[in-house]
Design an enzyme around this catalytic site. Structure first.
Site, short mmCIF file in Angstrom:
data_model
loop_
_atom_site.label_atom_id
_atom_site.label_comp_id
_atom_site.label_asym_id
_atom_site.label_seq_id
_atom_site.Cartn_x
_atom_site.Cartn_y
_atom_site.Cartn_z
N SER A 1 1.25 1.86 6.40
CA SER A 1 2.99 1.24 6.18
C SER A 1 3.52 2.04 5.22
CB SER A 1 2.46 -0.08 5.73
OG SER A 1 4.23 -0.89 5.37
N GLN B 1 -2.56 -13.42 -4.44
CA GLN B 1 -2.84 -13.14 -3.15
C GLN B 1 -4.08 -11.72 -3.45
OE1 GLN B 1 1.75 -12.05 -2.31
NE2 GLN B 1 2.19 -14.57 -2.94
N LYS C 1 4.19 -14.03 2.76
CA LYS C 1 5.40 -13.60 3.23
C LYS C 1 6.23 -14.31 1.74
CE LYS C 1 5.19 -14.95 7.45
NZ LYS C 1 6.12 -14.60 8.25
N LYS D 1 -2.23 -0.74 2.01
CA LYS D 1 -1.66 0.32 2.33
C LYS D 1 -1.79 1.58 1.97
CE LYS D 1 -0.71 -2.56 5.65
NZ LYS D 1 -2.25 -2.96 7.39
N ILE E 1 -11.01 -9.20 11.26
CA ILE E 1 -11.32 -8.62 10.08
C ILE E 1 -11.36 -8.96 8.45
CG2 ILE E 1 -10.14 -6.58 9.12
CD1 ILE E 1 -11.73 -5.97 11.64
N TYR F 1 0.28 -5.87 -0.87
CA TYR F 1 0.51 -5.24 0.46
C TYR F 1 0.18 -3.63 0.05
CZ TYR F 1 2.09 -4.47 5.27
OH TYR F 1 2.03 -3.83 6.51
N GLY F 2 1.39 -3.37 -0.41
CA GLY F 2 1.60 -1.75 -0.53
C GLY F 2 -0.11 -1.18 -1.05
#
Length: 274
Positions: free
Chosen positions: A148, A112, A102, A204, A70, A200-201
């Site tokens: 999430s 990131q 992490k 999602k 992906i 990340y948030g």
């Protein structure tokens, strides 16, 4: 035991939550074929063999591995062509593959953003768009996007919340919003502009917004998102309070239950708020 002629695809299924999603779909007896789309050939093959051994006493379901990365659009196309050639359709697609840095990773926040979004959001969107013609041909077709609670709408400003939740929002417009976040991160203005402080948030949040767009645009497909919960997997360094097996159920429910809703967000085994 004879199983229906139905095909399920689970991405990132060689371990953790994806592994148990594939296993539980296999145990359901609702599928003739389950394809594990994974980047690691050895792990994917091993997982397929393990699941096959567990499923064979319950259902006549064939478990297979197929290479898929992906975020790599070439493998998206190759995978879809293989599904088209071998089955001519896909009845259920579970987009589980994902990535998170992490907490102890020394990579700075702005370093990131690209990788996190390219896999979790842009990769998922491209792969799903390519898979849609096959899913439209499915029997009682479903798509489940593993998201999430980190993707909550409230992490961005009220102005941005309106844009992300607008009923007329399109995938192209959503892509533009996600790219604006990326640009804001690189410019150092993202906080002042009302964006989240979580790569990340944000990835999602984009997935949940895309889920709702597809649900509006694809009335013949039941399309939902889910939060597995804080699970003890490699992604959480096995610190999660919920097992991967239990977390997987949040994806399996909208993938298998009779007459599910569409455009919803599942959490703790029921419909929740975004």
């Amino acid at each position: 035991m004879m199983t229906p002629n139905r095909v399920a695809v689970v991405t990132g299924a060689n371990k953790g939550i994806g592994y148990f999603i594939a296993l539980q779909l296999g145990m359901s007896g609702l599928f003739s074929n389950i394809i594990l789309g994974c980047r690691d050939v050895q792990r994917g093959t091993t997982a397929a063999n393990q699941i096959q051994a567990l499923v064979q006493s319950k259902a006549d379901t064939k478990i297979e591995f197929s290479p898929l990365v992906i975020g790599d659009e070439a493998t998206h196309s190759t995978f879809c062509e293989k599904m088209k050639k071998e089955f001519g359709k896909v009845d259920v697609l579970v987009n589980n593959a994902g990535f998170a840095y992490k907490g102890v990773d020394p990579t700075p926040f702005e370093g990131q953003t690209e990788k996190t979004l390219s896999i979790n959001y842009f990769g998922l969107v491209d792969f799903t768009q390519k898979m849609l013609p096959l899913v439209r041909k499915g029997s009682d077709p479903r798509i489940v996007n593993v998201a999430s609670m980190a993707g909550r709408l409230g992490q961005v400003s009220s102005e941005l919340q309106k844009k992300f939740s607008e009923d007329s929002l399109t995938i192209d417009e959503l892509n533009t919003l996600m790219n604006q976040f990326k640009s804001g991160v690189q410019a150092g203005t993202y906080k002042a502009d009302g964006w989240s402080s979580s790569n990340y948030g944000m990835s999602k949040l984009g997935v949940i917004a895309a889920t709702k767009i597809w649900a509006r645009q694809e009335p013949t497909i039941k399309i939902n998102a889910c939060c597995p919960g804080y699970c003890a997997t490699d992604m959480s360094s096995h610190k999660g309070s919920r097992s991967a097996q239990d977390g997987a159920k949040n994806a399996v429910i909208p993938a298998t239950t009779e007459n599910p809703p569409t455009g919803e967000f599942f959490r703790d085994y029921e419909i929740s708020t975004w």
